[in-house]
Design a protein around this motif. Structure first.
Motif: not given
Lengths: 426, 102, 166
Positions: A23, A26, C1
């Motif tokens: 995460v 990203g 995600m």
């Protein structure tokens, strides 16, 4: 040479000391896009606009902007402030929704094309797009729709003419553009821009432009097609200033116009970046020292030396791309503008057959000569030597002219290069 | 929750239904063409999803590539037909083309 | 995600599709179709089909959609006439669409598909190229022949009309 592994998230590792999770990775990518790419593209736009006006000035024997800021560097900022403070006009009976949407279809594709560019050995977005080159070509095709929409939504006959001409031109020139890219892809064997940059990193002899004579010609075909694809002169009929007021963006004022303007200069940079990564060796210096140093330093996952190498690589990439952009500007202020039928004739009857035959010849070359044979090496070396000599000759001549032009003889008009006609000058 | 095959299949079904409704409902000939494009995209999405989630790569992707190419060809022919229709009937409304006489 | 990305792209696609269904102004419908096509291209990237995503953008968006918009502009008359279907037609179409959607969703929901976790291939292009040149060579060549036929046919069909002498 086999490519070393990419050190993704180099800076966070150095600062935090451990690899990021998925995460955070990203989010780091998103932060880079928002806080590095967007300002960088705006800065590139500013500098390109200033450079264009300076280059135009010098080529037309005048100064160019020199009032606002040192050397006129803040001129673009002043223009931006002026554009932002203009009244937001929408033409009567125009489709308001589409009119407002069109700039946002013309600019983001150019911005999205930046993610595939390999700025440095590590500073390419990971996971690197294995079809990165094709992606760039594809996303630049979305710009066509933005321009057509701008012309149509303005409810203006001249904008429609500009938009129709532009659509014809852009779609037609996508073919020589793609095929001349294929010439390099066939000899390199990959669509991945990062791998392409690594394959050329060892020395100037390995640059794809010097791979065989067909790649050399394909570079010029690509350059011409990229001028047309970018609506730059001599192919700037869509926005022909002397004919159609401003073509498809006649009715746009203020900040909307600045989006189109920025898109044009960012697209110039993108095309220059593609040419650099594809033909001119990417981020590598001509002697291959950077690649060798990087391989020595690549064993560790993160170090300041790697960051420094990446910064140097990005600098070299920027220098090469700026040279290409400068040549694009140079061509603009030198050549006259052909008619639309001449433009399409040049595309469909000259450049398309040329590009296709170059592709055939290049495929045959790769098949028959192979990659590591003696003939290949001799050809590479001869072409590289010729190319370097040519470049040195050109820059040498330009440098000589620059130095001579500054002499007092030139200012008085008595230099041997100046004629005896009244008024002096060449 | 991980992304699964059924996510893409449901989306494909919704797209296909939208495409069919568009084809049935529109009177503008090019609107009908847009519906057909939606249906083709739904089928392509299904193909590529199956390609990724079952071990049949790259057959699904190859099939999808052919579908894209043939859809482009079909759009070109359809638009040529619509141009002809427009020249003959002075309208793009398909309800006007209700007689066999030319 | 991945799931968040999927839902975002799916929302874009469905918004575009619903816009095409309910749109009344043809150029706006074309832009909504553009949104749907862009969303589908993003979904292809999620499915590790990067080449197909780029091909979709080049061919569909840069080719077919531009062609559609050209067609719209060349066949536009007053530009403000709106073609609306009759109420009965709209209801029948909506019922048919919903019925189809229900059948499809029930079919998908009640089938258990084999779930094979395929790792993301390092190179998305090489297997595709290999398949095109080995197994699918004949359809590949046939497609080029088809495109030639299409070009000839479209150029003939869209030729300018000869004015009949009165």
């Amino acid at each position: 040479m086999p490519t070393p592994p990419v050190h993704s998230d180099l800076l966070p590792r150095l600062l935090l000391g451990e690899p990021l999770g998925a995460v955070l990775d990203g989010l780091w990518g998103l932060a880079i896009v928002l806080f590095v790419f967007l300002p960088a593209i705006s800065a590139i736009g500013f500098l390109a606009i200033w450079a264009e006006r300076k280059v135009a000035g010098r080529l037309q024997h005048r100064h160019g902007p020199n009032r606002v800021g040192p050397l006129g560097l803040l001129q673009s900022l002043a223009d931006g402030i002026k554009l932002a403070s203009k009244e937001d006009l929408t033409p009567a009976r125009a489709d308001v929704w589409l009119f407002r949407l069109a700039p946002y279809l013309a600019f983001p594709p150019v911005f999205a094309a930046f993610i595939a560019i390999p700025f440095g050995p590590d500073w390419a977005f990971e996971p690197s797009l294995s079809a990165g080159l094709f992606w760039m070509l594809a996303i630049l095709g979305v710009e066509v729709i933005g321009v057509i929409l701008a012309g149509w939504a303005s409810n203006n006959k001249w904008s429609m003419y500009g938009a129709m001409r532009e659509a014809c031109q852009l779609i037609s020139y996508e073919i020589p553009l793609g095929v001349s890219i294929l010439v390099v892809v066939v000899s390199a064997g990959t669509l991945d821009l990062r791998l392409l940059a690594w394959q050329q990193a060892s020395s100037i002899v390995k640059w794809n432009i010097f791979h065989d004579p067909f790649s050399l010609v394909a570079f010029f075909v690509f350059f011409t097609a990229s001028l047309a694809s970018n609506k730059r002169a001599p192919f700037d009929l869509p926005e022909s200033d002397s004919e159609l007021v401003a073509g498809y963006h006649t009715e746009y004022s203020g900040l909307r116009f600045s989006l189109f303007y920025l898109a044009e200069y960012a697209a110039m940079f993108v095309m220059g970046a593609v040419m650099t990564a594809l033909y001119l060796g990417g981020w590598a210096d001509p002697l291959g020292l950077l690649a060798r140093r990087y391989e020595l330093a690549a064993a560790v996952p993160a170090s300041w030396e790697l960051v420094a190498l990446n910064v140097i690589a990005t600098g070299i990439f920027a220098v090469k791309t700026s040279t290409i952009v400068f040549i694009q500007m140079w061509v603009r202020w030198t050549l006259p503008r052909p008619r639309i039928d001449q433009v399409l004739h040049a595309c469909l009857k000259v450049m398309m057959p040329a590009a296709l035959s170059l592709l055939l010849a290049s495929s045959l070359w790769v098949l028959l000569v192979g990659r590591e044979s003696l003939v290949q090496r001799v050809t590479e070396t001869i072409l590289a030597a010729g190319g370097v000599a040519f470049l040195l000759a050109i820059f040498g001549y330009c440098g000589l002219a620059f130095v001579q032009g500054r002499s007092s003889q030139y200012r008085l008009g008595t230099h041997p290069w100046q004629s005896n006609l009244p008024g002096g000058g060449l | 929750m991980t992304l699964g095959l059924h996510h893409f299949l449901f989306l494909g079904a919704i797209l296909f239904a939208c495409g069919i409704v568009t084809v049935l409902i529109k009177r503008h000939a090019i609107g009908i063409l847009m519906g057909v494009e939606l249906m083709l995209n739904a089928a392509n999405l299904n193909l590529v999803a199956f390609d990724h989630y079952t071990g049949t790569a790259p057959h699904g992707q190859t099939f999808a590539l052919f579908v894209i190419v043939i859809a482009a060809a079909e759009a070109a022919v359809a638009l040529a037909i619509f141009m002809n229709f427009h020249n003959n009937f002075a309208s793009i409304d398909v309800d006007r083309g209700s007689e066999l006489r030319g | 995600m991945d799931v968040a990305l999927f839902y975002a792209l799916a929302a874009l696609v469905v918004a575009g599709a619903i816009g095409v269904v309910t749109g009344r102004h043809i150029v706006r419908m074309a832009i909504q179709l553009l949104a749907a096509l862009l969303g589908v291209a993003g979904l292809y990237v999620l499915l590790a089909a990067e080449f197909i995503a780029a091909a979709q953008l080049v061919i569909y968006v840069g080719g077919t959609l531009v062609l559609i918009i050209f067609g719209v502009m060349l066949t536009a008359r007053s530009g403000t006439s709106v073609l609306r279907p009759s109420r009965a037609e709209a209801i029948v179409a909506a019922v048919a669409g919903l019925a189809l959607l229900t059948v499809l969703c029930v079919a998908i929901g009640s089938t258990s598909f084999p779930h094979v976790i395929v790792p993301r291939p390092a190179d998305a292009v090489a297997p595709l190229g290999g398949a095109l040149l080995n197994q699918y060579l004949f359809p590949f060549e046939l497609a080029s022949l088809l495109l030639l036929a299409v070009m000839l046919g479209a150029a003939y069909l869209a030729r300018p009309l000869q004015r009949r002498p009165r």
